[in-house]
Motif scaffolding. Structure first.
Motif, PDB file in Angstrom:
ATOM      1  N   ASP A 191       0.846  -1.178   0.000  1.00 55.07           N
ATOM      2  CA  ASP A 191       0.000   0.000   0.000  1.00 55.07           C
ATOM      3  C   ASP A 191       0.890   1.238   0.000  1.00 55.07           C
ATOM      4  N   ASN A 192       0.268   2.419  -0.009  1.00 56.55           N
ATOM      5  CA  ASN A 192       1.012   3.678  -0.121  1.00 56.55           C
ATOM      6  C   ASN A 192       1.256   4.345   1.230  1.00 56.55           C
ATOM      7  N   ASN A 193       1.052   3.615   2.304  1.00 61.88           N
ATOM      8  CA  ASN A 193       1.149   4.223   3.625  1.00 61.88           C
ATOM      9  C   ASN A 193       2.576   4.639   3.974  1.00 61.88           C
ATOM     10  N   ALA A 194       2.704   5.843   4.518  1.00 60.94           N
ATOM     11  CA  ALA A 194       3.940   6.346   5.116  1.00 60.94           C
ATOM     12  C   ALA A 194       3.568   6.905   6.483  1.00 60.94           C
ATOM     13  N   PRO A 195       4.546   7.175   7.349  1.00 55.47           N
ATOM     14  CA  PRO A 195       4.201   7.636   8.695  1.00 55.47           C
ATOM     15  C   PRO A 195       3.541   9.018   8.695  1.00 55.47           C
ATOM     16  N   PRO A 196       2.816   9.357   9.764  1.00 57.81           N
ATOM     17  CA  PRO A 196       2.359  10.736   9.960  1.00 57.81           C
ATOM     18  C   PRO A 196       3.520  11.556  10.515  1.00 57.81           C
ATOM     19  N   VAL A 197       3.923  12.600   9.807  1.00 58.46           N
ATOM     20  CA  VAL A 197       5.046  13.417  10.274  1.00 58.46           C
ATOM     21  C   VAL A 197       4.621  14.367  11.380  1.00 58.46           C
ATOM     22  N   LEU A 198       3.328  14.638  11.466  1.00 59.90           N
ATOM     23  CA  LEU A 198       2.798  15.530  12.502  1.00 59.90           C
ATOM     24  C   LEU A 198       1.489  14.973  13.044  1.00 59.90           C
ATOM     25  N   LYS A 199       1.420  14.861  14.369  1.00 59.90           N
ATOM     26  CA  LYS A 199       0.169  14.520  15.051  1.00 59.90           C
ATOM     27  C   LYS A 199      -0.027  15.538  16.165  1.00 59.90           C
ATOM     28  N   ILE A 200      -1.192  16.165  16.194  1.00 56.91           N
ATOM     29  CA  ILE A 200      -1.505  17.133  17.243  1.00 56.91           C
ATOM     30  C   ILE A 200      -2.608  16.542  18.118  1.00 56.91           C
ATOM     31  N   TYR A 201      -2.307  16.414  19.400  1.00 59.05           N
ATOM     32  CA  TYR A 201      -3.218  15.807  20.359  1.00 59.05           C
ATOM     33  C   TYR A 201      -3.894  16.860  21.239  1.00 59.05           C
ATOM     34  N   TRP A 202      -5.144  16.599  21.613  1.00 60.77           N
ATOM     35  CA  TRP A 202      -5.715  17.203  22.811  1.00 60.77           C
ATOM     36  C   TRP A 202      -5.350  16.237  23.926  1.00 60.77           C
ATOM     37  N   ASN A 203      -4.536  16.722  24.877  1.00 64.10           N
ATOM     38  CA  ASN A 203      -3.991  15.851  25.907  1.00 64.10           C
ATOM     39  C   ASN A 203      -4.136  16.524  27.266  1.00 64.10           C
ATOM     40  N   ASP A 204      -5.089  16.033  28.059  1.00 64.72           N
ATOM     41  CA  ASP A 204      -5.309  16.549  29.410  1.00 64.72           C
ATOM     42  C   ASP A 204      -5.490  18.065  29.412  1.00 64.72           C
ATOM     43  N   GLY A 205      -6.270  18.569  28.458  1.00 68.81           N
ATOM     44  CA  GLY A 205      -6.588  19.994  28.419  1.00 68.81           C
ATOM     45  C   GLY A 205      -5.545  20.865  27.761  1.00 68.81           C
ATOM     46  N   LYS A 206      -4.484  20.258  27.217  1.00 72.02           N
ATOM     47  CA  LYS A 206      -3.461  21.025  26.515  1.00 72.02           C
ATOM     48  C   LYS A 206      -3.274  20.486  25.095  1.00 72.02           C
ATOM     49  N   VAL A 207      -2.627  21.292  24.250  1.00 73.34           N
ATOM     50  CA  VAL A 207      -2.326  20.895  22.879  1.00 73.34           C
ATOM     51  C   VAL A 207      -0.897  20.366  22.840  1.00 73.34           C
ATOM     52  N   ARG A 208      -0.733  19.105  22.424  1.00 72.02           N
ATOM     53  CA  ARG A 208       0.586  18.489  22.388  1.00 72.02           C
ATOM     54  C   ARG A 208       0.939  18.099  20.958  1.00 72.02           C
ATOM     55  N   VAL A 209       2.156  18.429  20.547  1.00 74.20           N
ATOM     56  CA  VAL A 209       2.611  18.243  19.174  1.00 74.20           C
ATOM     57  C   VAL A 209       3.632  17.108  19.116  1.00 74.20           C
ATOM     58  N   HIS A 210       3.398  16.144  18.223  1.00 72.46           N
ATOM     59  CA  HIS A 210       4.335  15.050  17.988  1.00 72.46           C
ATOM     60  C   HIS A 210       4.841  15.125  16.554  1.00 72.46           C
ATOM     61  N   THR A 211       6.141  15.018  16.364  1.00 70.74           N
ATOM     62  CA  THR A 211       6.734  14.970  15.033  1.00 70.74           C
ATOM     63  C   THR A 211       7.622  13.737  14.927  1.00 70.74           C
ATOM     64  N   LYS A 212       8.109  13.485  13.719  1.00 64.62           N
ATOM     65  CA  LYS A 212       8.961  12.324  13.468  1.00 64.62           C
ATOM     66  C   LYS A 212      10.411  12.750  13.248  1.00 64.62           C
ATOM     67  N   LYS A 213      11.303  11.790  13.499  1.00 65.06           N
ATOM     68  CA  LYS A 213      12.713  11.965  13.163  1.00 65.06           C
ATOM     69  C   LYS A 213      13.254  10.635  12.662  1.00 65.06           C
ATOM     70  N   LEU A 214      14.324  10.695  11.893  1.00 63.40           N
ATOM     71  CA  LEU A 214      14.962   9.476  11.416  1.00 63.40           C
ATOM     72  C   LEU A 214      15.749   8.820  12.544  1.00 63.40           C
ATOM     73  N   LYS A 215      15.700   7.509  12.596  1.00 59.71           N
ATOM     74  CA  LYS A 215      16.504   6.788  13.573  1.00 59.71           C
ATOM     75  C   LYS A 215      17.987   6.893  13.236  1.00 59.71           C
ATOM     76  N   ASN A 216      18.277   6.936  11.945  1.00 64.72           N
ATOM     77  CA  ASN A 216      19.655   6.995  11.471  1.00 64.72           C
ATOM     78  C   ASN A 216      19.725   7.956  10.289  1.00 64.72           C
ATOM     79  N   LEU A 217      20.429   9.059  10.449  1.00 64.99           N
ATOM     80  CA  LEU A 217      20.510  10.063   9.390  1.00 64.99           C
ATOM     81  C   LEU A 217      21.310   9.596   8.183  1.00 64.99           C
ATOM     82  N   ASP A 218      22.046   8.497   8.330  1.00 60.31           N
ATOM     83  CA  ASP A 218      22.883   8.018   7.234  1.00 60.31           C
ATOM     84  C   ASP A 218      22.171   7.034   6.317  1.00 60.31           C
TER      85      ASP A 218
END
Length: 311
Positions: A191-218
């Motif tokens: 399939d064409n699925n790739a990760p979500p690079v940005l997820k914004i949560y409502w978390n315990d009354g606050k806005v929390r931002v999650h992003t992605k990073k590479l495990k290995n830049l090489d």
């Protein structure tokens, strides 16, 4: 009367009587296990125009949302989806009404969800919009080099609590990656699925931002196409609480950069080599109510008063 129907009636009473003035016993919806994988004056964002009600001589408000370029995924079926142009008639669509409907008292589009059916790459359910640049098709998307901006005014008036009184989380906005057909074939995915690079949560009354990073830049350009090449970066929580009140979010994606702005006041920026590498993917915006719970009887409500995407 079915359990789902009872739960929906209870929730309707919550809206009418006020969330703090009424409570329902937990329902027992069956959980379908899935092993697959703006401005501080926010009122300005709400539609000021009202439509007269000839029967009562009163008025009602409508959300400022054009659904021409969105499809919605529901927590039922396989899961079920409603695409353009059918989604434009959501106000009279019987399949949609329990999960996506207008609250004309405050001009919002309500997204209601509970643990049920899930998409192939998740274990959680959602009532969530998915951007479609070409209405009815998932095949046309955008890159960070092309850029995109999503703005919304929303609230989370209700979300269930666990046995310890802690509220569950829900994802309210996303930028999701997508492989082109050529990339999919290159790495042998089905399939064409790739990760979500940005997820914004409502978390315990606050806005929390999650992003992605590479495990290995090489990693090579081919290797970074694999979902397994990416992991969650350290999340960021905006210090300003939003609680159950209305707030605004703006998400701006450009080459090598993501910015999230809360209430036109606070800003989170991620601009680094990981975001530069992300430029290989196509992307699409998502908005709605993606409840992070599989516990029986839980549910959440997210209201959108305005939602707009620009490219």
């Amino acid at each position: 009367m079915t359990t789902n129907t009872t739960h929906l009636i209870c929730f309707s009473l919550l809206l009418v009587m006020g969330l703090s003035a009424f409570s329902c016993e937990s329902s027992s919806e069956e959980i379908i296990e899935d092993t697959q994988t703006e401005d501080s004056n926010i009122e300005d964002d709400v539609v000021d125009d009202t439509v007269p009600d000839d029967n009562e001589g009163s008025t009602y408000l409508l959300p400022e949302i054009d659904l021409s370029n969105w499809k919605v995924t529901l927590p039922i079926g396989a899961p079920d989806e409603v695409k353009p142009p059918e989604i434009l008639d959501y106000a009279t669509n019987e399949a949609l009404l329990p999960y996506m409907y207008n609250d004309s008292t405050d001009g919002s589009l309500v997204f209601y969800t509970f643990p049920g059916s899930s998409t192939p790459n998740s274990t959680y359910s959602r009532t969530e919009l998915r951007e479609q640049m070409e209405p009815g098709s998932n095949n046309i998307n955008w890159t960070f080099a092309q850029g995109g901006r999503m703005t919304g005014t929303l609230s989370v008036p209700f979300i269930s609590e666990d046995e310890n009184g802690k509220k569950y989380r829900t994802i309210i906005m996303q930028i999701h990656g997508r492989l082109t057909n050529e990339q999919r074939d290159l790495i042998g995915e089905d399939d064409n699925n790739a990760p979500p690079v940005l997820k914004i949560y409502w978390n315990d009354g606050k806005v929390r931002v999650h992003t992605k990073k590479l495990k290995n830049l090489d990693v090579s350009n081919e290797e970074l196409l694999h979902t397994s090449a990416w992991e969650d970066d350290v999340p960021y929580s905006f210090p300003e609480p939003v609680g159950t009140e209305k707030f605004s979010l703006e998400v701006i994606a450009s080459e090598g950069r993501i910015e999230v702005i809360l209430n036109n006041n606070e800003s989170f920026v991620k601009e680094d080599i990981h975001m530069e590498k992300w430029g290989v993917f196509e992307n699409y915006f998502k908005a709605g109510n993606y409840l992070i719970s599989k516990d029986e009887g839980t549910s959440a409500v997210v209201k959108y008063y305005a939602l707009q995407v620009e490219h």
